[in-house]
Design a protein around this motif. Structure first.
Motif, mmCIF file in Angstrom:
data_model
loop_
_atom_site.group_PDB
_atom_site.id
_atom_site.type_symbol
_atom_site.label_atom_id
_atom_site.label_comp_id
_atom_site.label_asym_id
_atom_site.label_seq_id
_atom_site.Cartn_x
_atom_site.Cartn_y
_atom_site.Cartn_z
ATOM 1 N N VAL A 138 -2.462 -81.109 46.487
ATOM 2 C CA VAL A 138 -3.310 -80.777 45.538
ATOM 3 C C VAL A 138 -4.188 -82.147 45.095
ATOM 4 N N LEU A 139 -3.415 -83.373 45.123
ATOM 5 C CA LEU A 139 -4.157 -84.512 44.846
ATOM 6 C C LEU A 139 -5.106 -84.758 46.152
ATOM 7 N N ASP A 140 -4.648 -84.564 47.372
ATOM 8 C CA ASP A 140 -5.247 -84.875 48.566
ATOM 9 C C ASP A 140 -6.609 -83.894 48.484
ATOM 10 N N HIS A 141 -6.724 -82.772 48.035
ATOM 11 C CA HIS A 141 -7.711 -82.215 48.032
ATOM 12 C C HIS A 141 -8.821 -82.532 46.836
ATOM 13 N N PHE A 142 -8.219 -82.655 45.776
ATOM 14 C CA PHE A 142 -9.223 -82.928 44.425
ATOM 15 C C PHE A 142 -9.471 -84.392 44.437
ATOM 16 N N MET A 147 -8.019 -91.914 48.258
ATOM 17 C CA MET A 147 -7.391 -92.404 47.068
ATOM 18 C C MET A 147 -6.226 -91.917 46.550
ATOM 19 N N SER A 148 -5.953 -90.650 47.093
ATOM 20 C CA SER A 148 -4.504 -90.143 47.041
ATOM 21 C C SER A 148 -3.390 -91.001 47.303
ATOM 22 N N LYS A 149 -3.512 -91.782 48.458
ATOM 23 C CA LYS A 149 -2.507 -92.336 49.024
ATOM 24 C C LYS A 149 -2.054 -93.691 47.970
ATOM 25 N N HIS A 150 -2.854 -93.930 47.159
ATOM 26 C CA HIS A 150 -2.679 -95.006 46.245
ATOM 27 C C HIS A 150 -1.687 -94.661 45.139
ATOM 28 N N ILE A 151 -1.462 -93.486 45.187
ATOM 29 C CA ILE A 151 -0.403 -92.944 44.032
ATOM 30 C C ILE A 151 0.865 -92.559 44.221
#
Length: 333
Positions: A138-142, A147-151
């Motif tokens: 979900v994060l990768d898509h949105f 940026m998702s890889k930082h979470i």
């Protein structure tokens, strides 16, 4: 034969947000380390990822509500209820994700806030009882994979059959919860260097929306509760210090304000500011290495937040952001 994916309910057209000046995401230049922890469902996203799957491809909303009642009454544990919910799913992962793409709505200012965190080297951690592969997709898509890889996502893993006929949670811990957040703290604590070379203690921020966030929230220095939802209601009723927010833009403004006040207190007096003494027992982190990622602390029985909420009360009351800022910056005697 795998079932045909159920079409999601129609999504009402969203009104365009009024034009506004995008928040400045540049580095603040402050010295104190800040670590952010955030709930996922209802906080970063307005809807619940698990509920979307169960209602469309599993047991349905009525059975889900009955299971929730069994958990809240103590008849069954969170893990037992969750195992039944995941076992009810019969949908390939990609088909389930297609529904989540249209059913979920991200906080409109989360991406700018996360960019602000990255630029200021503020670790941002998702704390969830859900399934890590679902949350990551979900994060990768949105927000995009870059940026998702930082979470960091601290959640349970999953085994999902290619045809979607079997979904199984791979629990982080062998407990009634499946994910014992207190144990996660201890696991991350072993990685951390407990003594800082300059005595600086990281400022812990927690962001949530519901009463289930309370066990983790009560261990932080600054609590943000989404305005008008259950966590704010509980904080008001029981006198818990918090800062209300409508979107992550509000959180960014308050984090900048708090960090600046803290910087003045720290360097103006030549002494590090002191925060929640309970949390200080574990939050000394070495500045010689990268800031480690922590999972937010919560009791081993998180569902007690629903059953016996009076257990998780504190006497102090902070009802506005100015009072909260002052309280966070003030040293503890």
């Amino acid at each position: 034969m795998a079932p045909i994916a159920i079409s999601p309910p129609p999504v009402e057209a969203k009104q365009a947000r009024p034009s506004f000046q995008r928040a400045n995401t540049a580095n603040m230049g402050t010295k104190r380390k800040i670590i952010c922890f955030s709930d996922f469902d209802g906080t970063i996203f307005m809807q619940d990822t698990g509920h979307t799957l169960f209602d469309n491809f599993g047991c349905g909303p009525e059975r889900r509500a009955a299971l929730a009642h069994q958990m809240e009454s103590g008849e069954r544990t969170f893990r037992e209820v969750s195992d039944e919910l995941y076992a009810s799913l019969d949908v390939p992962f990609d088909d389930g994700f297609e529904v989540m793409k249209t059913a979920l709505e991200i906080d409109p200012d989360f991406q700018a806030f996360h960019e602000f965190c990255v630029n200021n080297k503020i670790p941002f951690n998702v704390i969830s009882a859900g399934l890590k592969p679902v949350l990551r997709r979900v994060l990768d898509h949105f927000i995009g994979e870059d940026m998702s890889k930082h979470i960091e996502i601290v959640a349970n893993d999953a085994k999902i059959a290619p045809d979607g006929s079997k979904w199984e949670a791979v629990w982080r811990h062998d407990t009634d919860l499946g994910h014992d957040k207190a144990q996660s703290i201890n696991e991350y604590r072993e990685v951390a260097k407990m003594q800082s070379d300059n005595g600086t203690i990281p400022m812990i921020i927690f962001i949530g929306d519901g009463v289930s966030d309370l066990p983790a929230a009560r261990e932080c220095d600054v609590l943000f509760a989404r305005r008008g939802l259950k966590l704010e209601d509980y904080c008001e009723e029981h006198g818990l210090p918090y800062i209300p927010y409508d979107t992550f833009a509000d959180i960014q403004k308050e984090v900048i304000k708090i960090a600046q006040v803290d910087e003045e207190k720290t360097h103006g007096r030549g002494l590090p500011a002191t925060f929640n003494p309970r949390a200080n027992m574990w939050r000394r982190v070495s500045s010689r290495a990268a800031v480690p990622v922590f999972a937010a602390l919560s009791p081993a029985k998180e569902e007690k937040a629903f059953l016996w909420p009076e257990t998780f009360t504190q006497p102090a009351t902070i009802k506005n952001s100015e009072d909260a800022t002052a309280a966070v910056a003030a040293p503890v005697a």
